[in-house]
Write a protein that holds these residues in place. Sequence first.
Motif, PDB file in Angstrom:
ATOM      1  N   LEU A  17       0.843  -1.186   0.000  1.00 21.21           N
ATOM      2  CA  LEU A  17       0.000   0.000   0.000  1.00 21.21           C
ATOM      3  C   LEU A  17       0.882   1.242   0.000  1.00 21.21           C
ATOM      4  N   VAL A  18       0.722   2.088  -1.018  1.00 24.35           N
ATOM      5  CA  VAL A  18       1.566   3.269  -1.163  1.00 24.35           C
ATOM      6  C   VAL A  18       0.692   4.521  -1.196  1.00 24.35           C
ATOM      7  N   ASP A  19       0.871   5.382  -0.186  1.00 22.65           N
ATOM      8  CA  ASP A  19       0.149   6.658  -0.129  1.00 22.65           C
ATOM      9  C   ASP A  19       0.960   7.612   0.723  1.00 22.65           C
ATOM     10  N   ASP A  20       1.065   8.860   0.284  1.00 19.91           N
ATOM     11  CA  ASP A  20       1.882   9.829   1.018  1.00 19.91           C
ATOM     12  C   ASP A  20       1.162  10.439   2.218  1.00 19.91           C
ATOM     13  N   GLU A  21      -0.129  10.207   2.356  1.00 22.17           N
ATOM     14  CA  GLU A  21      -0.875  10.739   3.499  1.00 22.17           C
ATOM     15  C   GLU A  21      -0.956   9.676   4.595  1.00 22.17           C
ATOM     16  N   GLU A  22      -0.328   9.967   5.730  1.00 24.84           N
ATOM     17  CA  GLU A  22      -0.236   8.991   6.822  1.00 24.84           C
ATOM     18  C   GLU A  22      -1.598   8.528   7.316  1.00 24.84           C
TER      19      GLU A  22
END
Length: 121
Positions: free
Chosen positions: A6-11
């Motif tokens: 899972l790749v997302d820049d929003e923690e």
Amino acid sequence: MARILLVDDEETVRGFLKRGLEIDGHAVITAIDGSDGLDRLNEADGGFDLLLTDIRMPLMDGIALALAAKRDFPDLTILLMTGFADQRERARGLDAIVTDVLTKPFSLSDLRSTVKRALAA
């Protein structure tokens, strides 16, 4: 169940989605952007059943990540996520390598059913 990157820049988004996928018994590894995601993918020698990535991120966006991932690991199933219409349009040309594009905001139920369909395909 499945092993998911899972790749997302929003923690907060990353944490919410990770917990939601774990409800279904998936093992979820997270990355903070496309570059980090590609590193994790290479470290695991492509050992994931699914790559779930946001499109708009710093350093390397999700589309660049999807292209690199599919080049190196052609059997990897890829789902993209975006909240931006222009990014969804960019993803249209990737039908051959991307299983689906989830448009934000989406519900946890939408995510879980889309992941289930993608993994069954």
